[in-house]
Design an enzyme around this catalytic site. Structure first.
Site, PDB file in Angstrom:
ATOM      1  N   LEU A   1       4.755   2.701   7.370  1.00 12.53           N
ATOM      2  CA  LEU A   1       3.502   3.182   7.949  1.00 12.53           C
ATOM      3  C   LEU A   1       2.372   2.168   7.756  1.00 12.53           C
ATOM      4  CD1 LEU A   1       1.687   5.571   9.102  1.00 12.53           C
ATOM      5  CD2 LEU A   1       1.125   5.949   6.695  1.00 12.53           C
TER       6      LEU A   1
ATOM      7  N   GLU B   1      -0.051  -0.933   7.278  1.00 15.06           N
ATOM      8  CA  GLU B   1      -0.129  -2.266   7.863  1.00 15.06           C
ATOM      9  C   GLU B   1      -1.307  -3.019   7.240  1.00 15.06           C
ATOM     10  OE1 GLU B   1      -0.423  -1.992  12.082  1.00 15.06           O
ATOM     11  OE2 GLU B   1       1.472  -0.898  12.321  1.00 15.06           O
ATOM     12  N   PRO B   2      -1.395  -4.323   7.464  1.00 13.37           N
ATOM     13  CA  PRO B   2      -2.540  -5.081   6.941  1.00 13.37           C
ATOM     14  C   PRO B   2      -3.889  -4.495   7.352  1.00 13.37           C
ATOM     15  CG  PRO B   2      -0.842  -6.592   7.676  1.00 13.37           C
ATOM     16  CD  PRO B   2      -0.389  -5.220   8.076  1.00 13.37           C
TER      17      PRO B   2
ATOM     18  N   ALA C   1      -4.169  -1.163   8.607  1.00 13.93           N
ATOM     19  CA  ALA C   1      -4.040   0.293   8.771  1.00 13.93           C
ATOM     20  C   ALA C   1      -3.392   0.888   7.528  1.00 13.93           C
ATOM     21  CB  ALA C   1      -3.210   0.629  10.012  1.00 13.93           C
ATOM     22  N   GLY C   2      -4.227   1.392   6.620  1.00 14.19           N
ATOM     23  CA  GLY C   2      -3.721   2.041   5.424  1.00 14.19           C
ATOM     24  C   GLY C   2      -4.079   3.514   5.484  1.00 14.19           C
TER      25      GLY C   2
ATOM     26  N   GLU D   1       0.758   6.905  -1.082  1.00 12.79           N
ATOM     27  CA  GLU D   1       0.912   8.194  -0.392  1.00 12.79           C
ATOM     28  C   GLU D   1      -0.398   8.972  -0.334  1.00 12.79           C
ATOM     29  OE1 GLU D   1       4.418  10.343  -0.296  1.00 12.79           O
ATOM     30  OE2 GLU D   1       5.626   8.863  -1.354  1.00 12.79           O
TER      31      GLU D   1
ATOM     32  N   THR E   1      -4.700   7.837  -1.096  1.00 10.12           N
ATOM     33  CA  THR E   1      -5.555   7.510  -2.241  1.00 10.12           C
ATOM     34  C   THR E   1      -6.272   8.749  -2.775  1.00 10.12           C
ATOM     35  OG1 THR E   1      -7.469   7.079  -0.836  1.00 10.12           O
ATOM     36  CG2 THR E   1      -5.984   5.209  -1.275  1.00 10.12           C
TER      37      THR E   1
ATOM     38  N   GLU F   1      -9.365   9.087  -2.934  1.00 18.03           N
ATOM     39  CA  GLU F   1     -10.465   9.374  -2.012  1.00 18.03           C
ATOM     40  C   GLU F   1      -9.986  10.223  -0.839  1.00 18.03           C
ATOM     41  OE1 GLU F   1     -11.414   6.004  -4.535  1.00 18.03           O
ATOM     42  OE2 GLU F   1      -9.693   6.388  -3.227  1.00 18.03           O
TER      43      GLU F   1
END
Length: 392
Positions: free
Chosen positions: A125, A127-128, A130-131, A373, A375, A377
């Site tokens: 899932l 990406e650099p 897209a977290g 899975e 954060t 926040e």
């Protein structure tokens, strides 16, 4: 242990605890130093039935529940967090998406070996760019005749590049919706697919014995039937997958807290200063008391959430209640685990800073629990939204 555990869960706990002490504990420090992923132990875990705890019997599973999986993860994580996350990711991110959304053919092809622990699967899932903002996924998949052509990259993917990894499911843009938002789907890429590369393993702060890689896709082609679930439902599938995963990560955190309490208690009784054990000093004893409270609260939150999953659709808990409970368990347990490792390391003093003591390894391993899975926040945001607050 808690009101949410049945006798069979406690029997499982005893079995996994014995396995962890005999097969994992003697080697964990060396695996950590060598950044070694112990494939042989993964196979032994499979023989013990740990990868099949939540899978149906028809695929070789134990037809169990999320509570059982959490028990196993907790006991493994109490000895070594790397082995605990290997099981958590293999089931929660590898097996469960296929089990939940796969066709009969996909299930028959992939699940037997995954459930048996002969193979591992990953879920790509992050990406650099897209977290937490998973909707910003840039990886693309274009349908060319009867094949999907995948281009892009993923990062921080567990169980994705080991010698026994058989398939990685990835999220990818497969089009654009009428409202201009991306259509995101999930596609299965078998290991060895031309154009699909598991790059060099990361040099991580912790989880040294866990397999984690960045992935790249350069014109990787797979048959059209490798779409997992309904086209355009990839984002929703991912969110549902993470609900279970958050509870399982909370269980891993509970194992970490238990280990910290165990180590701190032993050391406080052995270490002598000013004519007696340091455990008689309130400054030490009160911190250990705090560990006990963190452990009890984290364990209750975790197993309450796990038990809710079993009640879905039976007139018990609702999906909204489960999501709220999962986020609360993940938030509290993981932040408590980080605090617990700090407290335990402080109790050990200078020895806690030395790698020869397991407390140092747990200190390094704990931080990622607040990140992976979802954060802390994100968990707070989900909990606030569940309370009706329009938080962004």
């Amino acid at each position: 242990m808690t009101a949410f555990l049945q006798p069979e869960h406690e029997e499982l706990r005893a079995v996994v605890r014995d396995f962890a002490q005999k097969e994992v504990a003697p080697h964990a420090a060396q695996w950590d130093r060598d950044h070694h992923f112990p494939v042989d132990v993964v196979h032994k875990m499979g023989e013990l039935g740990l990868f099949g705890l939540t899978a149906p019997e028809e695929f070789g599973g134990g037809d169990g529940d999320l509570v059982a999986l959490c028990v196993a993860i907790e006991e493994l994580g109490r000895v070594d967090q790397s082995i605990g996350i290997t099981l958590e990711a293999a089931v929660g991110l590898g097996i469960n998406p296929i089990l939940t959304y796969g066709t009969d053919e996909q299930k028959q092809r992939w699940l037997p070996d995954l459930v048996a622990g002969k193979k591992l699967a990953g879920f790509g899932l992050t990406e650099p760019g897209a977290g937490s903002d998973a909707g910003a996924t840039a990886t693309k998949a274009v349908l060319d005749g009867e094949e999907w052509v995948v281009d892009g990259s993923k990062q921080f993917i567990t169980n994705s590049g080991s010698s026994i990894t058989s398939v990685v499911t990835v999220t990818a843009r497969t089009g654009t919706r009428e409202n201009g938002k991306p259509e995101i789907s999930t596609i299965m890429l078998p290991s060895g697919t031309p154009g699909f590369t598991a790059e060099k393993a990361y040099d991580k702060l912790g989880w040294h014995a866990s397999d984690t890689h960045p992935l790249s896709f350069d014109g990787a082609r797979v048959p059209a039937d490798h779409l997992l679930g309904e086209r355009g439902r990839g984002y929703a599938q991912f969110l549902a997958t993470l609900d279970d995963g958050r509870v399982a990560i909370a269980a891993l955190a509970v194992g970490c807290i238990q280990a910290c309490l165990d180590m701190a208690l032993d050391y406080a009784g052995e270490r002598q200063t000013f004519g007696g054990p340091i455990g008689r000093k309130q400054g030490v004893a009160f911190q250990i008391a705090d560990l006990e409270v963190m452990l009890r609260a984290s364990r209750l939150l975790t197993y309450e959430a796990a038990a809710m999953k079993s009640e879905l659709g039976s007139g018990g808990a609702t999906m909204k209640q489960f999501k709220q409970a999962a986020a609360a368990a993940k938030l509290y347990a993981t932040e408590s685990a980080v605090s617990a490792t700090r407290i335990a390391t402080q109790i050990f003093g200078g020895y806690g800073f030395m790698e020869e003591y397991p407390v140092a390894r747990f200190y390094r391993d704990a931080k990622i629990l607040e990140i992976g899975e979802g954060t802390s926040e994100v968990q707070r945001m989900l909990i606030a939204r569940g309370l009706g607050l329009p938080v962004e």
